[in-house]
Write a protein that holds these residues in place. Sequence first.
Motif, short mmCIF file in Angstrom:
data_model
loop_
_atom_site.label_atom_id
_atom_site.label_comp_id
_atom_site.label_asym_id
_atom_site.label_seq_id
_atom_site.Cartn_x
_atom_site.Cartn_y
_atom_site.Cartn_z
N ASN A 156 -149.84 -28.63 65.64
CA ASN A 156 -150.31 -27.44 64.52
C ASN A 156 -149.08 -26.69 63.72
O ASN A 156 -149.42 -26.57 62.54
N LYS A 157 -147.93 -26.68 64.38
CA LYS A 157 -146.91 -26.12 63.57
C LYS A 157 -146.61 -26.88 62.53
O LYS A 157 -146.23 -26.55 61.33
N ALA A 158 -146.37 -28.34 62.73
CA ALA A 158 -146.02 -29.45 61.77
C ALA A 158 -147.03 -29.22 60.79
O ALA A 158 -146.64 -29.34 59.43
N VAL A 159 -148.47 -29.32 61.07
CA VAL A 159 -149.33 -29.38 59.98
C VAL A 159 -149.25 -28.22 59.13
O VAL A 159 -149.09 -28.17 57.75
N GLU A 160 -149.00 -27.03 59.60
CA GLU A 160 -148.77 -25.87 58.63
C GLU A 160 -147.43 -25.77 57.81
O GLU A 160 -147.56 -25.44 56.72
N GLU A 161 -146.23 -26.26 58.59
CA GLU A 161 -145.01 -26.16 57.65
C GLU A 161 -144.96 -27.31 56.63
O GLU A 161 -144.05 -27.30 55.75
N THR A 162 -145.92 -28.28 56.74
CA THR A 162 -145.75 -29.34 55.75
C THR A 162 -147.12 -29.30 54.97
O THR A 162 -147.27 -30.34 54.03
N LYS A 163 -147.77 -28.26 54.67
CA LYS A 163 -149.08 -28.34 54.14
C LYS A 163 -149.02 -28.53 52.58
O LYS A 163 -148.19 -28.10 52.01
N GLY A 164 -149.92 -29.44 52.30
CA GLY A 164 -150.13 -30.06 50.98
C GLY A 164 -148.86 -31.12 50.71
O GLY A 164 -149.30 -31.70 49.49
N ILE A 165 -148.06 -31.40 51.63
CA ILE A 165 -146.99 -32.50 51.08
C ILE A 165 -147.60 -33.94 51.30
O ILE A 165 -147.85 -34.04 52.65
N ILE A 166 -147.33 -34.57 50.57
CA ILE A 166 -147.78 -35.86 50.44
C ILE A 166 -146.66 -36.82 49.87
O ILE A 166 -145.57 -36.35 49.23
N ALA A 167 -146.78 -38.05 50.21
CA ALA A 167 -145.78 -39.23 49.44
C ALA A 167 -146.36 -39.84 48.42
O ALA A 167 -147.71 -40.22 48.59
N THR A 168 -145.64 -40.06 47.44
CA THR A 168 -146.22 -40.68 46.36
C THR A 168 -145.25 -41.89 45.81
O THR A 168 -143.84 -41.78 46.25
N TYR A 169 -145.90 -42.77 44.97
CA TYR A 169 -144.95 -43.96 44.38
C TYR A 169 -145.45 -43.66 42.85
O TYR A 169 -146.39 -44.14 42.71
N ASP A 170 -144.56 -43.61 41.74
CA ASP A 170 -145.15 -43.57 40.42
C ASP A 170 -146.31 -42.53 40.32
O ASP A 170 -147.12 -42.91 39.67
N ASP A 171 -145.96 -41.54 40.83
CA ASP A 171 -147.02 -40.47 40.93
C ASP A 171 -148.35 -40.65 41.32
O ASP A 171 -149.44 -39.97 40.98
N ASN A 172 -148.43 -41.74 42.11
CA ASN A 172 -149.72 -42.26 42.87
C ASN A 172 -149.64 -42.08 44.26
O ASN A 172 -148.55 -42.23 44.79
N VAL A 173 -150.76 -41.69 45.13
CA VAL A 173 -150.82 -41.34 46.35
C VAL A 173 -150.41 -42.77 46.99
O VAL A 173 -151.27 -43.61 46.59
N ILE A 174 -149.54 -43.06 47.91
CA ILE A 174 -149.43 -44.05 48.57
C ILE A 174 -150.06 -44.57 49.73
O ILE A 174 -150.61 -43.60 50.22
N LEU A 175 -150.12 -45.72 50.06
CA LEU A 175 -150.79 -46.34 51.41
C LEU A 175 -149.79 -46.18 52.56
O LEU A 175 -148.79 -47.29 52.38
N THR A 176 -149.64 -44.99 53.23
CA THR A 176 -148.46 -44.77 54.12
C THR A 176 -148.68 -45.59 55.58
O THR A 176 -149.22 -45.08 56.63
N TYR A 177 -148.57 -46.84 55.59
CA TYR A 177 -148.79 -47.59 56.61
C TYR A 177 -147.56 -47.17 57.76
O TYR A 177 -146.51 -46.86 57.36
N TYR A 178 -148.07 -47.00 59.13
CA TYR A 178 -147.03 -46.90 60.16
C TYR A 178 -147.46 -47.62 61.28
O TYR A 178 -148.92 -47.64 61.50
N SER A 179 -146.78 -48.02 62.23
CA SER A 179 -147.04 -48.66 63.43
C SER A 179 -146.08 -47.92 64.57
O SER A 179 -145.16 -47.43 64.51
#
Length: 196
Positions: A138-161
């Motif tokens: 809950n704290k991590a969601v609040e502290e990173t609110k609105g932050i996303i990863a981009t590449y060339d100003d586009n939302v990226i596909l953030t695969y993780y495994s």
Amino acid sequence: FTFNFGQIKVITKSNLRLRNFNEDGIYRVTSYADLATWNNSINFNRFDGDLEIKYNESKDRVWVIEDLPLEKYLLGIKETSNPDPEEYQKVMTIAARTYALYHVNKFYQQNSFFDVYSDERDQVYKGYTVREIMPNQNKAVEETKGIIATYDDNVILTYYSAISGGHTLSHSSIPYLKSVETEYTAHLSTWGHGLG
């Protein structure tokens, strides 16, 4: 569909949409049991977004779909554990937010039945109960609110495994997904697709 709401019984052939007008309202799907493997007293069958009950003709089955804002959705993701390090939880939250936003944008254009699966096909989502058992997330969601990863100003596909077995895999058509070493997993077997 037959739906009991207090003293009112609704019978309809139409899809149902249950609106949660009360910010503190919680739905419990009593016919659905999703018990935690580590504690059978925890049942992930509570949700606080709007619920859509839809019949999927092509699959000949009924789907219960929760519709809620992105930041609220992140509070119900169960991809980490509460004791995980704070910075790890923040990075996972940013990856999860970006992944979800990428798919919302993609499936909005395709008029999909829903945006993401609630299991390993996309992201493990367990609903309202996660909010109670994972205050650090809950704290991590609040502290990173609105932050996303981009590449060339586009939302990226953030695969993780889960475990990459010493190095991640490159993706042939996505330029930002290049193989990197993950020394901390070198002694473990690969678990998952390995991209990320």
